[in-house]
Write a protein that holds these residues in place. Structure first.
Motif, short mmCIF file in Angstrom:
data_model
loop_
_atom_site.label_atom_id
_atom_site.label_comp_id
_atom_site.label_asym_id
_atom_site.label_seq_id
_atom_site.Cartn_x
_atom_site.Cartn_y
_atom_site.Cartn_z
N MET A 162 8.53 -3.92 2.99
CA MET A 162 7.53 -3.18 3.75
C MET A 162 6.18 -3.86 3.57
SD MET A 162 6.47 0.81 3.48
CE MET A 162 7.60 1.39 4.70
N ALA A 163 5.35 -3.73 4.57
CA ALA A 163 4.02 -4.34 4.53
C ALA A 163 3.21 -3.76 3.39
CB ALA A 163 3.30 -4.11 5.85
N GLY A 164 2.25 -4.51 2.95
CA GLY A 164 1.34 -4.00 1.94
C GLY A 164 1.75 -4.31 0.53
N ALA A 165 2.90 -4.92 0.33
CA ALA A 165 3.36 -5.20 -1.01
C ALA A 165 3.02 -6.63 -1.44
CB ALA A 165 4.88 -4.98 -1.10
N ASP A 166 2.14 -7.29 -0.70
CA ASP A 166 1.77 -8.66 -0.98
C ASP A 166 1.04 -8.79 -2.31
OD1 ASP A 166 0.77 -9.10 2.44
OD2 ASP A 166 2.74 -9.33 1.55
N ARG A 167 1.16 -9.97 -2.91
CA ARG A 167 0.37 -10.27 -4.11
C ARG A 167 -1.10 -10.27 -3.74
NH1 ARG A 167 2.83 -15.12 -7.58
NH2 ARG A 167 3.98 -13.76 -8.96
N GLY A 168 -1.92 -9.89 -4.64
CA GLY A 168 -3.35 -9.87 -4.39
C GLY A 168 -3.79 -8.64 -3.60
N ALA A 169 -2.87 -7.70 -3.41
CA ALA A 169 -3.23 -6.50 -2.66
C ALA A 169 -4.18 -5.65 -3.48
CB ALA A 169 -1.97 -5.70 -2.32
N SER A 170 -5.05 -4.96 -2.79
CA SER A 170 -5.98 -4.06 -3.45
C SER A 170 -5.86 -2.68 -2.83
CB SER A 170 -7.42 -4.58 -3.29
OG SER A 170 -7.75 -4.64 -1.92
N ARG A 171 -6.38 -1.69 -3.50
CA ARG A 171 -6.36 -0.34 -2.94
C ARG A 171 -7.49 -0.21 -1.92
NH1 ARG A 171 -2.29 2.87 -4.26
NH2 ARG A 171 -1.44 2.38 -6.26
N CYS A 172 -7.20 0.50 -0.86
CA CYS A 172 -8.22 0.74 0.16
C CYS A 172 -8.87 2.08 -0.11
CB CYS A 172 -7.59 0.73 1.55
SG CYS A 172 -8.78 1.02 2.85
N TRP A 173 -10.16 2.11 -0.03
CA TRP A 173 -10.92 3.35 -0.22
C TRP A 173 -11.52 3.72 1.12
CZ3 TRP A 173 -10.87 5.43 -5.09
CH2 TRP A 173 -10.30 4.62 -6.06
N TRP A 174 -11.15 4.89 1.64
CA TRP A 174 -11.56 5.31 2.97
C TRP A 174 -12.74 6.26 2.91
CZ3 TRP A 174 -9.72 2.54 6.68
CH2 TRP A 174 -8.49 1.94 6.52
N PRO A 175 -13.60 6.20 3.90
CA PRO A 175 -14.69 7.17 3.97
C PRO A 175 -14.12 8.54 4.34
CG PRO A 175 -14.67 5.78 5.92
CD PRO A 175 -13.62 5.24 4.98
N ALA B 174 -0.73 5.70 7.03
CA ALA B 174 -0.31 7.09 7.16
C ALA B 174 -0.79 7.91 5.98
CB ALA B 174 1.22 7.17 7.27
N GLU B 175 -1.17 9.12 6.30
CA GLU B 175 -1.65 10.06 5.29
C GLU B 175 -0.58 10.25 4.21
OE1 GLU B 175 -2.31 14.69 5.70
OE2 GLU B 175 -3.70 13.54 6.95
N GLY B 176 -0.97 10.07 2.97
CA GLY B 176 -0.06 10.27 1.85
C GLY B 176 0.90 9.13 1.57
N GLU B 177 0.85 8.07 2.38
CA GLU B 177 1.73 6.92 2.17
C GLU B 177 1.01 5.87 1.34
OE1 GLU B 177 4.94 6.60 3.06
OE2 GLU B 177 4.88 8.63 3.87
N GLU B 178 1.78 5.04 0.67
CA GLU B 178 1.20 4.04 -0.21
C GLU B 178 0.93 2.70 0.49
OE1 GLU B 178 2.25 2.02 -4.50
OE2 GLU B 178 3.18 3.90 -3.96
N PHE B 179 1.63 2.43 1.60
CA PHE B 179 1.53 1.13 2.24
C PHE B 179 1.00 1.23 3.66
CE2 PHE B 179 4.91 0.81 -0.89
CZ PHE B 179 4.44 -0.23 -1.66
N TYR B 180 0.43 0.16 4.14
CA TYR B 180 -0.02 0.08 5.53
C TYR B 180 1.13 -0.43 6.40
CZ TYR B 180 -0.49 -4.94 4.69
OH TYR B 180 -0.24 -6.25 4.39
N ILE B 181 1.05 -0.17 7.70
CA ILE B 181 2.07 -0.63 8.63
C ILE B 181 1.37 -1.31 9.80
CG2 ILE B 181 3.87 0.09 10.28
CD1 ILE B 181 4.47 2.45 8.46
N PRO B 182 1.80 -2.52 10.17
CA PRO B 182 1.23 -3.15 11.37
C PRO B 182 1.47 -2.26 12.58
CG PRO B 182 2.54 -4.72 10.13
CD PRO B 182 2.80 -3.37 9.53
N MET B 183 0.42 -2.07 13.39
CA MET B 183 0.52 -1.18 14.54
C MET B 183 0.48 -1.96 15.86
SD MET B 183 -1.82 2.18 15.05
CE MET B 183 -1.24 3.52 16.03
N HIS B 184 -0.36 -3.00 15.93
CA HIS B 184 -0.50 -3.84 17.13
C HIS B 184 -0.87 -5.25 16.72
CE1 HIS B 184 -0.27 -0.62 20.10
NE2 HIS B 184 -0.93 0.11 19.23
N GLN B 185 -0.46 -6.21 17.54
CA GLN B 185 -0.82 -7.61 17.29
C GLN B 185 -2.30 -7.87 17.55
OE1 GLN B 185 0.85 -10.23 15.98
NE2 GLN B 185 2.41 -8.71 15.50
#
Length: 145
Positions: A1-14, A65-76
Motif C-alpha cells: 500500500m502507498a505511504g509505506a516508503d522509507r523516509g516517510a513522515s507523519r502528515c499534520w493537517w490543519p 482517509a479519515e482514521g487511516e494510516e496511509f495515503y492513497i493516490p487519487m489522480h495522476q
C-alpha cells in the motif's frame, strides 16, 4: 500500500483547510504516513471522508482517509481530477433520469461512467479502498441519483 516508503513522515493537517493549507509538521496530525517532502503538498479540500492534497512537484493528487494510516493516490494530475468531476456531475444528472427501480440500467450507466474516467486515468479506481471506488459503490446502490 502507498505511504509505506522509507523516509516517510507523519502528515499534520490543519483543523480547517483552505487554498493555502499545506501538510507540515507544525499542524494537527491526521496520522497519515507521507513520503519525504510531503510538507510542501497543497491541501485542496475534503472528499467525503478524506483530505485531498496535491503534490506540486509531480502534479499527483492523493487522498488521506479519515482514521487511516496511509495515503492513497487519487489522480495522476489535476486534469484527471477535473475530468472525473465533470464526468461524475454529468453522469449523476443522467442517472436521475433513469427509472428508480431499473437496477440493470443503473449498473450499466455506472459502469459506463467508470470506463469514461479510466480511459484518461486508471488511478481513481486502482484501489478498492479509494474514495472514488467507495463513491461509485454508493452511486450503484442509488444513494446519489
Amino acid at each position: 500500500m502507498a505511504g509505506a516508503d522509507r523516509g516517510a513522515s507523519r502528515c499534520w493537517w490543519p483543523s480547517t483547510t483552505g487554498p493555502t493549507s499545506r501538510c507540515g509538521s507544525s499542524r494537527r496530525c491526521s496520522g497519515a504516513l507521507l513520503p519525504e517532502g510531503a510538507e510542501q503538498w497543497e491541501v485542496l479540500g475534503e472528499f467525503q471522508y478524506a483530505t485531498v492534497a496535491l503534490d506540486p512537484q509531480t502534479g499527483r493528487i492523493y487522498s488521506f482517509a479519515e482514521g487511516e494510516e496511509f495515503y492513497i493516490p487519487m489522480h495522476q494530475d489535476v486534469s484527471s481530477l477535473v475530468h472525473t468531476l465533470t464526468v461524475v456531475e454529468t453522469g449523476l444528472a443522467e442517472l436521475k433520469k433513469l427509472p428508480r427501480n431499473d437496477d440493470q440500467a443503473r449498473a450499466e450507466a455506472v459502469e459506463a461512467l467508470r470506463e469514461t474516467i479510466t480511459r484518461l486515468d486508471e488511478t481513481p479506481f486502482a484501489s478498492e479502498d479509494g474514495e472514488w471506488s467507495r463513491f461509485f459503490e454508493e452511486i450503484a446502490l442509488g444513494m446519489w441519483g
